[in-house]
Design a protein around this motif. Sequence first.
Motif, mmCIF file in Angstrom:
data_model
loop_
_atom_site.group_PDB
_atom_site.id
_atom_site.type_symbol
_atom_site.label_atom_id
_atom_site.label_comp_id
_atom_site.label_asym_id
_atom_site.label_seq_id
_atom_site.Cartn_x
_atom_site.Cartn_y
_atom_site.Cartn_z
ATOM 1 N N MET A 32 -50.089 -5.730 5.329
ATOM 2 C CA MET A 32 -48.821 -5.091 5.533
ATOM 3 C C MET A 32 -47.739 -6.167 5.694
ATOM 4 N N ILE A 33 -46.606 -5.934 5.069
ATOM 5 C CA ILE A 33 -45.471 -6.847 5.135
ATOM 6 C C ILE A 33 -44.435 -6.260 6.086
ATOM 7 N N LEU A 34 -43.959 -7.076 7.003
ATOM 8 C CA LEU A 34 -42.917 -6.672 7.933
ATOM 9 C C LEU A 34 -41.671 -7.501 7.669
ATOM 10 N N LEU A 35 -40.519 -6.850 7.678
ATOM 11 C CA LEU A 35 -39.241 -7.541 7.537
ATOM 12 C C LEU A 35 -38.543 -7.553 8.887
ATOM 13 N N ARG A 36 -37.867 -8.658 9.150
ATOM 14 C CA ARG A 36 -37.046 -8.735 10.345
ATOM 15 C C ARG A 36 -35.900 -9.698 10.079
ATOM 16 N N PRO A 37 -34.849 -9.629 10.899
ATOM 17 C CA PRO A 37 -33.728 -10.550 10.720
ATOM 18 C C PRO A 37 -34.152 -12.003 10.953
ATOM 19 N N TYR A 38 -33.486 -12.899 10.249
ATOM 20 C CA TYR A 38 -33.695 -14.334 10.406
ATOM 21 C C TYR A 38 -33.387 -14.768 11.834
ATOM 22 N N GLN A 39 -34.197 -15.709 12.343
ATOM 23 C CA GLN A 39 -33.960 -16.362 13.632
ATOM 24 C C GLN A 39 -34.033 -17.863 13.399
ATOM 25 N N SER A 40 -33.313 -18.611 14.187
ATOM 26 C CA SER A 40 -33.310 -20.071 14.038
ATOM 27 C C SER A 40 -34.719 -20.655 14.072
ATOM 28 N N SER A 41 -35.604 -20.042 14.813
ATOM 29 C CA SER A 41 -36.984 -20.532 14.901
ATOM 30 C C SER A 41 -37.746 -20.396 13.579
ATOM 31 N N ASP A 42 -37.193 -19.646 12.619
ATOM 32 C CA ASP A 42 -37.813 -19.494 11.298
ATOM 33 C C ASP A 42 -37.467 -20.645 10.353
ATOM 34 N N GLU B 274 -37.707 -23.973 9.949
ATOM 35 C CA GLU B 274 -38.652 -24.960 9.419
ATOM 36 C C GLU B 274 -39.642 -24.306 8.444
ATOM 37 N N ALA B 275 -40.144 -23.136 8.789
ATOM 38 C CA ALA B 275 -41.081 -22.428 7.904
ATOM 39 C C ALA B 275 -40.388 -22.009 6.606
ATOM 40 N N ILE B 276 -39.127 -21.603 6.690
ATOM 41 C CA ILE B 276 -38.376 -21.219 5.498
ATOM 42 C C ILE B 276 -38.168 -22.411 4.581
ATOM 43 N N ALA B 277 -37.783 -23.544 5.155
ATOM 44 C CA ALA B 277 -37.576 -24.750 4.343
ATOM 45 C C ALA B 277 -38.871 -25.158 3.639
ATOM 46 N N SER B 278 -39.980 -25.039 4.333
ATOM 47 C CA SER B 278 -41.280 -25.356 3.736
ATOM 48 C C SER B 278 -41.630 -24.374 2.620
ATOM 49 N N LEU B 279 -41.436 -23.070 2.867
ATOM 50 C CA LEU B 279 -41.709 -22.067 1.840
ATOM 51 C C LEU B 279 -40.817 -22.296 0.619
ATOM 52 N N ALA C 239 -29.589 -12.347 6.631
ATOM 53 C CA ALA C 239 -30.835 -12.947 6.151
ATOM 54 C C ALA C 239 -32.036 -12.235 6.773
ATOM 55 N N LEU C 240 -33.050 -12.048 5.946
ATOM 56 C CA LEU C 240 -34.282 -11.399 6.369
ATOM 57 C C LEU C 240 -35.469 -12.297 6.062
ATOM 58 N N VAL C 241 -36.496 -12.170 6.882
ATOM 59 C CA VAL C 241 -37.755 -12.855 6.620
ATOM 60 C C VAL C 241 -38.844 -11.806 6.473
ATOM 61 N N ALA C 242 -39.816 -12.117 5.629
ATOM 62 C CA ALA C 242 -40.964 -11.232 5.399
ATOM 63 C C ALA C 242 -42.208 -11.926 5.953
ATOM 64 N N GLY D 174 -48.518 -15.110 8.060
ATOM 65 C CA GLY D 174 -47.293 -15.784 8.475
ATOM 66 C C GLY D 174 -46.156 -15.462 7.522
ATOM 67 N N LEU D 175 -45.219 -16.372 7.390
ATOM 68 C CA LEU D 175 -44.053 -16.177 6.538
ATOM 69 C C LEU D 175 -44.477 -16.097 5.069
ATOM 70 N N VAL D 176 -44.058 -15.031 4.390
ATOM 71 C CA VAL D 176 -44.403 -14.876 2.973
ATOM 72 C C VAL D 176 -43.173 -14.784 2.077
ATOM 73 N N GLY D 177 -41.986 -14.714 2.676
ATOM 74 C CA GLY D 177 -40.772 -14.671 1.876
ATOM 75 C C GLY D 177 -39.537 -14.598 2.745
ATOM 76 N N PHE D 178 -38.389 -14.822 2.108
ATOM 77 C CA PHE D 178 -37.116 -14.679 2.797
ATOM 78 C C PHE D 178 -36.029 -14.414 1.774
ATOM 79 N N GLY D 179 -34.959 -13.842 2.249
ATOM 80 C CA GLY D 179 -33.815 -13.588 1.387
ATOM 81 C C GLY D 179 -32.554 -13.494 2.210
#
Length: 150
Positions: free
Chosen positions: A1-11, A13-18, A58-61, A66-71
């Motif tokens: 199951m994929i969950l979406l939530r708003p971006y947080q600053s703690s995301d 580093e994981a976003i930059a890596s993805l 911004a949203l993260v999936a 763990g993190l599987v996407g962002f937009g």
Amino acid sequence: MILLRPYQSSDCEAIASLFYRTVHGVCARDYDQEALFAWAPAEADLIAWNQRLSALYALVAYSHDGLVGFGSIDLQKSYLDHLFVHESWQRQSVGSLLCDALESKCRRPILTEASITAKPFFEKRGYQVIAEQWVCRRGVKLKNYWMKLT
């Protein structure tokens, strides 16, 4: 199951890596190594990433992996700025789920700049190419497309 939530600053580093892994893994069939490193350098500026994503809607999936996407989308300009899905999660509806949620918050028409790799995804969603263009990243020209969803 994929969950979406708003971006947080703690995301951040994981976003930059993805972002790095997606560009270098998925887009390598459409861009050469010089273009890939110009677009997504090995060293990410996390401060700039956080500032940019914090200024946008911004949203993260996330999944159990763990993190599987962002937009992200600029709601004032109706400009879809980012849409990236982890290379292991391509073609599993993560991009569509993110895009649906981002587009639903925005007025039409929506504009985006799509890579060669992303162009077919956006065309399937009804986006039309307005213009082919060459953008300069770190002194390297990369081809992409201005696209619009009406």
